[in-house]
Enzyme design. Structure first.
Site, PDB file in Angstrom:
ATOM      1  NE  ARG A 163      -3.815  -2.288   0.351  1.00 21.93           N
ATOM      2  CZ  ARG A 163      -3.672  -3.538  -0.089  1.00 21.93           C
ATOM      3  NH1 ARG A 163      -2.595  -3.864  -0.799  1.00 21.93           N
ATOM      4  NH2 ARG A 163      -4.582  -4.439   0.143  1.00 21.93           N
ATOM      5  CB  SER A 237      -8.743  -1.837   4.316  1.00 19.13           C
ATOM      6  OG  SER A 237      -9.154  -3.093   3.868  1.00 19.13           O
ATOM      7  CD  GLU A 333      -5.611   0.202   2.514  1.00 22.08           C
ATOM      8  OE1 GLU A 333      -5.362  -0.762   3.251  1.00 22.08           O
ATOM      9  OE2 GLU A 333      -6.299   0.125   1.489  1.00 22.08           O
TER      10      GLU A 333
HETATM   11  C1  LIG Z   1     -15.478  -1.235  -0.873  1.00 18.27           C
HETATM   12  C2  LIG Z   1     -14.026  -0.928  -1.119  1.00 18.27           C
HETATM   13  C3  LIG Z   1     -13.117  -1.953  -1.274  1.00 18.27           C
HETATM   14  C4  LIG Z   1     -11.763  -1.683  -1.496  1.00 18.27           C
HETATM   15  N1  LIG Z   1     -10.891  -2.717  -1.658  1.00 18.27           N
HETATM   16  C5  LIG Z   1      -9.593  -2.488  -1.869  1.00 18.27           C
HETATM   17  C6  LIG Z   1      -8.677  -3.578  -2.048  1.00 18.27           C
HETATM   18  O1  LIG Z   1      -9.053  -4.738  -2.039  1.00 18.27           O
HETATM   19  N2  LIG Z   1      -7.368  -3.276  -2.248  1.00 18.27           N
HETATM   20  C7  LIG Z   1      -6.903  -1.987  -2.292  1.00 18.27           C
HETATM   21  O2  LIG Z   1      -5.699  -1.789  -2.486  1.00 18.27           O
HETATM   22  N3  LIG Z   1      -7.746  -0.936  -2.148  1.00 18.27           N
HETATM   23  C8  LIG Z   1      -9.071  -1.152  -1.940  1.00 18.27           C
HETATM   24  N4  LIG Z   1      -9.944  -0.105  -1.776  1.00 18.27           N
HETATM   25  C9  LIG Z   1      -9.421   1.265  -1.815  1.00 18.27           C
HETATM   26  C10 LIG Z   1      -9.574   1.954  -3.203  1.00 18.27           C
HETATM   27  O3  LIG Z   1     -10.441   1.234  -4.021  1.00 18.27           O
HETATM   28  C11 LIG Z   1      -8.226   2.115  -3.907  1.00 18.27           C
HETATM   29  O4  LIG Z   1      -7.310   2.802  -3.092  1.00 18.27           O
HETATM   30  C12 LIG Z   1      -8.358   2.861  -5.233  1.00 18.27           C
HETATM   31  O5  LIG Z   1      -7.151   2.793  -5.946  1.00 18.27           O
HETATM   32  C13 LIG Z   1      -8.748   4.325  -5.061  1.00 18.27           C
HETATM   33  O6  LIG Z   1      -9.021   4.848  -6.346  1.00 18.27           O
HETATM   34  P1  LIG Z   1      -9.793   6.204  -6.521  1.00 18.27           P
HETATM   35  O7  LIG Z   1      -9.748   6.563  -7.952  1.00 18.27           O
HETATM   36  O8  LIG Z   1     -11.130   6.108  -5.917  1.00 18.27           O
HETATM   37  O9  LIG Z   1      -8.872   7.198  -5.699  1.00 18.27           O
HETATM   38  P2  LIG Z   1      -9.325   8.432  -4.820  1.00 18.27           P
HETATM   39  O10 LIG Z   1      -9.990   7.945  -3.592  1.00 18.27           O
HETATM   40  O11 LIG Z   1     -10.045   9.430  -5.639  1.00 18.27           O
HETATM   41  O12 LIG Z   1      -7.890   9.035  -4.445  1.00 18.27           O
HETATM   42  C14 LIG Z   1      -7.020   8.329  -3.612  1.00 18.27           C
HETATM   43  C15 LIG Z   1      -5.709   9.089  -3.542  1.00 18.27           C
HETATM   44  O13 LIG Z   1      -5.099   9.079  -4.824  1.00 18.27           O
HETATM   45  C16 LIG Z   1      -4.862  10.419  -5.288  1.00 18.27           C
HETATM   46  N5  LIG Z   1      -5.094  10.388  -6.728  1.00 18.27           N
HETATM   47  C17 LIG Z   1      -6.243  10.019  -7.357  1.00 18.27           C
HETATM   48  N6  LIG Z   1      -6.067  10.079  -8.683  1.00 18.27           N
HETATM   49  C18 LIG Z   1      -4.797  10.505  -8.890  1.00 18.27           C
HETATM   50  C19 LIG Z   1      -4.013  10.781 -10.052  1.00 18.27           C
HETATM   51  N7  LIG Z   1      -4.510  10.633 -11.285  1.00 18.27           N
HETATM   52  N8  LIG Z   1      -2.729  11.218  -9.890  1.00 18.27           N
HETATM   53  C20 LIG Z   1      -2.212  11.386  -8.650  1.00 18.27           C
HETATM   54  N9  LIG Z   1      -2.911  11.137  -7.519  1.00 18.27           N
HETATM   55  C21 LIG Z   1      -4.168  10.694  -7.641  1.00 18.27           C
HETATM   56  C22 LIG Z   1      -5.837  11.275  -4.510  1.00 18.27           C
HETATM   57  O14 LIG Z   1      -5.368  12.612  -4.404  1.00 18.27           O
HETATM   58  C23 LIG Z   1      -5.877  10.567  -3.181  1.00 18.27           C
HETATM   59  O15 LIG Z   1      -4.789  10.957  -2.390  1.00 18.27           O
HETATM   60  C24 LIG Z   1     -11.307  -0.345  -1.562  1.00 18.27           C
HETATM   61  C25 LIG Z   1     -12.232   0.707  -1.428  1.00 18.27           C
HETATM   62  C26 LIG Z   1     -13.577   0.425  -1.213  1.00 18.27           C
HETATM   63  C27 LIG Z   1     -14.560   1.561  -1.090  1.00 18.27           C
END
Ligand SMILES: Cc1cc2nc3c(=O)[nH]c(=O)nc-3n(C[C@H](O)[C@H](O)[C@H](O)COP(=O)(O)OP(=O)(O)OC[C@H]3O[C@@H](n4cnc5c(N)ncnc54)[C@H](O)[C@@H]3O)c2cc1C
Length: 337
Positions: A163, A237, A333
């Protein structure tokens, strides 16, 4: 480029917490991304990059400009049994995984149904069921907001870990990821070592799993186990599984013989944070609309109208109780805004 003002972030974040972004813009090209960063500079405000909002806790109103990266692009090239795909930062992660599985390209199938976008995947090196995105990662393209140039960042430069990546540290707020390139295979070795996946394959009578079997199993497991943010606000998480040295593990194991743990190749042990939180009595706990999920203690939830601060305060109390009971520090996380 149209900048909106006073935008409620609840509909674009998985926690569904009502908090106001002072300014908000959606960009669908690198040029517009540059324009958005320039707009923030001209107006003397900070900017915050948003993908799918599934790993963010908004703890209060957000000053400055929220830039939602909606860059869409998908391409692929097949050479022998090697498949190279390149996807824009705004592409939905699960949709990309589904697309690769439909083509029988192996590599990302264990990461099915992870919410969010491709652009955020390298940030915390998303992982599930024994695989991390780094195992297929080749390189990414990012806008360096200091120089204004788009640059290529290779796998070695990303410092991927559990992570973890350089984008959470030195490159935080400096690099905006615009596209990511992965290497897949038409002839992959599937990873079916994780207990849940093995059990699901057995239940399906699948003895020689292919890419699609793993994908279907992971989708089935996740659909059963994880709370859907469309039903109850959550960001998956909330804490990382802590990693401790062998001596600490031996002490903890002696005191808690049922402690769930995973030995790591370097001799350290990854401990199940959910187990420790559950042992401290938090599973299903609720304070107003802020709570801990009743089936998955690692997931904090918004039952409706929780504020980000209430969720954050609850998370601090959980960290304190785990520290007191086990002497182990839980690290968040999720990203707190
Ligand atoms: C139900 C559920 C289950 C999940 N299961 C998992 C799992 O199994 N494994 C896991 O690893 N994660 C999991 N996650 C967490 C999440 O899905 C991941 O971290 C995912 O990659 C977040 O993507 P996002 O586009 O929503 O990012 P966001 O929430 O929009 O952003 C997250 C971070 O990334 C930054 N960011 C976003 N886009 C960019 C970009 N283009 N350039 C630079 N920075 C950027 C943001 O500023 C922020 O700091 C889960 C979440 C949920 C809600």
């Amino acid at each position: 480029m149209f900048v909106h003002h006073n935008v409620d972030l609840a509909p674009v974040t998985a926690f569904g917490i009502h908090a106001i972004a002072e300014s908000y813009v959606e960009v669908d090209s690198v040029d517009k991304l540059r324009e958005a960063v320039a707009w923030a500079r001209t107006n003397g405000v900070d900017f915050h990059v948003l993908g799918g909002g599934s790993n963010i806790l908004v703890s209060g109103n957000v000053h400055g400009l929220v830039i939602r990266a909606c860059l869409l692009e998908r391409s692929s090239a097949v050479e022998g049994d090697v498949v190279t795909i390149r996807c824009g930062a705004g592409e939905e992660w699960h949709s990309v995984v589904t697309w690769t599985v439909e083509h029988d390209w192996g590599g990302l199938e264990n990461l099915a149904l992870i919410p969010g976008t491709v652009g955020a995947a390298p940030l915390q090196n998303i992982g599930a069921y024994g695989i991390e995105q780094s195992s297929c990662f080749v390189e990414l393209e990012a806008l360096d907001v200091l120089s204004g140039a788009t640059i290529i960042i290779t796998k070695d430069e990303c410092n991927f870990g559990y992570r973890e990546s350089i984008f959470k540290h030195e490159y935080c707020n400096r690099m905006i990821i615009t596209s990511v390139t992965y290497r897949l295979s038409t002839n992959p070795t599937v990873h079916a070592t994780y207990r849940d996946v093995v059990d699901e394959l057995v239940a399906r009578g699948c003895t020689q799993p292919h890419v699609k079997d793993i994908f279907d199993s992971v989708v089935a497991i996740r659909s059963r186990k994880l709370p859907d943010p469309n039903v109850i606000g959550n960001a998956g998480s909330f804490f990382k599984n802590p990693i401790v040295d062998g001596q600490t593990f031996a002490r903890l194991h002696e005191e808690n013989p049922t402690l769930a743990s995973y030995p790591q190749p370097d001799g350290t042990y990854k401990l199940a944070a959910a187990w420790m939180i559950d042992q401290c009595g938090w599973k299903g706990h609720r304070e107003g609309d802020a709570g801990v999920h009743d089936k998955q203690a690692l997931v904090l939830v918004n039952h409706g109208n929780a504020t980000g601060q209430q969720i954050l305060d609850l998370s601090t109390r959980i960290q304190q109780s785990v520290q007191e009971r086990f002497g182990v520090a839980l690290e968040r996380e999720i990203n707190v805004w």
